[in-house]
Write a protein that holds these residues in place. Structure first.
Motif, short mmCIF file in Angstrom:
data_model
loop_
_atom_site.label_atom_id
_atom_site.label_comp_id
_atom_site.label_asym_id
_atom_site.label_seq_id
_atom_site.Cartn_x
_atom_site.Cartn_y
_atom_site.Cartn_z
N ARG A 1 1.27 -1.66 -0.18
CA ARG A 1 -0.25 -0.13 0.07
C ARG A 1 1.14 1.26 0.18
N VAL A 2 2.00 0.89 -0.28
CA VAL A 2 2.73 2.27 0.00
C VAL A 2 4.39 1.72 -1.02
N ILE A 3 3.89 2.86 -2.29
CA ILE A 3 4.97 3.20 -3.65
C ILE A 3 5.97 4.14 -3.59
N ASP A 4 7.28 3.13 -4.09
CA ASP A 4 8.03 4.33 -3.83
C ASP A 4 8.67 4.48 -4.79
N VAL A 5 9.37 5.76 -6.18
CA VAL A 5 9.42 5.77 -6.91
C VAL A 5 10.10 6.97 -7.29
N ARG A 6 10.77 6.62 -8.13
CA ARG A 6 12.22 7.58 -8.09
C ARG A 6 12.20 7.77 -9.75
N VAL A 7 12.05 8.73 -10.62
CA VAL A 7 12.22 9.34 -12.23
C VAL A 7 13.43 10.15 -11.96
N GLN A 8 13.67 10.42 -13.93
CA GLN A 8 14.35 11.69 -14.13
C GLN A 8 13.79 12.75 -15.04
N ILE B 1 -3.51 4.36 -1.28
CA ILE B 1 -2.54 3.95 -1.55
C ILE B 1 -1.90 4.97 -1.30
N ILE B 2 -0.46 4.81 -0.51
CA ILE B 2 0.34 5.88 -0.19
C ILE B 2 1.17 6.11 -1.71
N LEU B 3 0.97 7.13 -2.34
CA LEU B 3 2.39 7.32 -3.95
C LEU B 3 2.86 8.09 -3.64
N GLU B 4 4.66 7.24 -3.35
CA GLU B 4 5.76 8.81 -3.93
C GLU B 4 6.36 8.68 -4.32
N ILE B 5 6.46 10.13 -4.74
CA ILE B 5 7.48 9.98 -6.18
C ILE B 5 8.21 10.88 -5.92
N PRO C 1 9.82 18.55 -16.37
CA PRO C 1 9.40 19.69 -16.04
C PRO C 1 7.65 19.03 -15.93
N GLU C 2 7.25 20.48 -15.51
CA GLU C 2 5.76 20.69 -15.52
C GLU C 2 4.81 18.98 -14.48
N PHE C 3 6.13 18.22 -13.97
CA PHE C 3 5.60 17.16 -13.43
C PHE C 3 4.22 17.13 -12.24
N GLU C 4 4.66 18.43 -11.78
CA GLU C 4 3.33 18.17 -11.42
C GLU C 4 1.78 18.39 -11.28
N LYS C 5 2.11 18.67 -12.80
CA LYS C 5 0.65 18.59 -13.52
C LYS C 5 -0.30 17.97 -14.12
N TYR C 6 1.46 16.98 -14.55
CA TYR C 6 1.46 15.67 -15.17
C TYR C 6 0.31 14.92 -14.20
N LEU C 7 1.02 14.88 -12.58
CA LEU C 7 0.19 13.82 -12.10
C LEU C 7 -1.10 14.43 -11.54
N GLU C 8 -1.58 15.61 -11.29
CA GLU C 8 -3.13 16.28 -11.28
C GLU C 8 -3.66 15.81 -12.38
N GLU C 9 -2.95 15.52 -13.86
CA GLU C 9 -4.17 15.36 -14.51
C GLU C 9 -3.96 13.58 -14.29
N GLN C 10 -3.32 13.24 -14.52
CA GLN C 10 -3.69 11.46 -14.53
C GLN C 10 -4.62 10.76 -13.52
N TRP D 1 4.56 14.18 -3.43
CA TRP D 1 5.58 14.55 -4.85
C TRP D 1 7.17 15.16 -4.15
N LYS D 2 8.10 14.65 -4.33
CA LYS D 2 9.54 15.50 -3.59
C LYS D 2 10.30 16.00 -5.16
#
Length: 318
Positions: free
Chosen positions: A99-106, A140-144, A154-163, A192-193
């Protein structure tokens, strides 16, 4: 050369000694704690099985995965063993009970672990949506986060909100004291970190990094990690009196100065001691601080260990 060989021998002895220490502790102390014999009938819906109007967010013991989206990272049999922390997809982790997902992005929105890259974050989002479409009251706790050494997408916060907008539980400290039933139909606490971009603001659909904390100890020594986890957890306020999630990672990490660099055999040194950790929390009087317990290569027993303690808290047994 001789000095290096001697150092490696000392390291191997330390690892062997620490593994024996935890095994001995398990034999002498056992792994009993309130709820330890509870096993959810349906791990895919284990929160629902405990009744959404009874579960307060701050009483859940959340089973989580470390570096969750690494099941297909790198090149099979070549670089993958050095960075793969989970063998299951995000969807199948959630079905198993995570129930907690840890995802790292570039920068390009691809998931990464250090320098190694895997699929785009869209794969993660689609797996989360698929799971939510098949369940009714699992939260779910989704940590990205942006991986160390990379720029924010770029504009990742907007992307998460849209999705994820229809599922997002907005950032609000009052959420911790609410039941799951009070949060529905919203289903995701998305933390979102970013590394350089502004943190999400209070009241918005995403949660800032300060709402999910941990004390990462970078070691491949299992007893050292186990003891450090206990110490840092005992320093926290009780889960019911804080307005952030605190994570304990039941993992150890390959070290560059050790010849064993593949994740699975290294993390196996501590993997089987999750129930012992919970039992020790009770013995040391800090079980009320335990909230997120995370692991590599999550299995059913790990999920049951967390769900069982959650059950005991709801029933007033812990």
């Amino acid at each position: 050369m001789g000095a290096q060989a001697s150092k490696q021998m000392d390291r191997r002895k330390s690892i062997s000694t620490e593994k024996k220490t935890l095994s001995g502790l398990k034999q002498s102390c056992g792994c009993d704690y309130p709820g330890c014999d509870y096993h959810p009938a349906d791990r895919k819906n284990w929160m629902s099985g405990l009744k959404s109007d009874k579960i307060h967010v701050n009483k859940i013991v959340w089973p989580g995965t470390h570096d969750s989206a690494t099941n297909k990272i790198g090149i099979p049999f070549i670089s993958r063993p050095f960075a793969r922390c989970q063998s299951l997809s995000i969807y199948h982790q959630l079905v198993r009970g995570t129930r907690v997902i840890d995802v790292r992005v570039q920068e390009d929105r691809k998931v990464c672990h250090g320098i190694l890259v895997t699929y785009g974050v869209d794969v993660v989002i689609n797996d989360v949506k698929k799971f939510l479409s098949e369940t009714q009251s699992e939260i779910i706790i989704l940590e990205i986060r942006t991986e160390f050494g990379h720029e924010d997408p770029p504009e990742f916060e907007k992307y998460l909100e849209e999705q994820l907008g229809e599922f997002l539980i907005h950032q609000d400290d009052h959420v911790f004291g609410k039941t799951i039933a009070e949060l529905l139909p919203k289903r995701i606490i998305c933390v979102w970190k970013p590394r350089k971009s502004p943190q999400p603001k209070a009241g918005g659909p995403l949660w800032s990094g300060g709402h999910l904390k941990d004390n990462w100890i970078d070691t491949d020594l299992p007893s050292t990690k186990f003891d450090s986890n206990l110490k840092h957890l005992s320093d926290q306020p009780p889960a019911t009196s804080r307005n952030f999630f605190y994570r304990v990672e039941n993992t150890v990490t390959p070290q560059a100065d050790n010849p064993i660099l593949c994740v699975k055999p290294v993390t196996a040194r501590i993997h089987g001691f999750a129930r012992l950790f919970i039992a020790k929390c009770f013995a040391q009087g800090c079980a009320d601080r335990l909230q997120i317990l995370s692991t590599d290569f999550i299995d059913e027993d790990f999920v049951d260990a967390c769900a069982g303690l959650t059950y005991a808290r709801i029933e007033g047994k812990a």
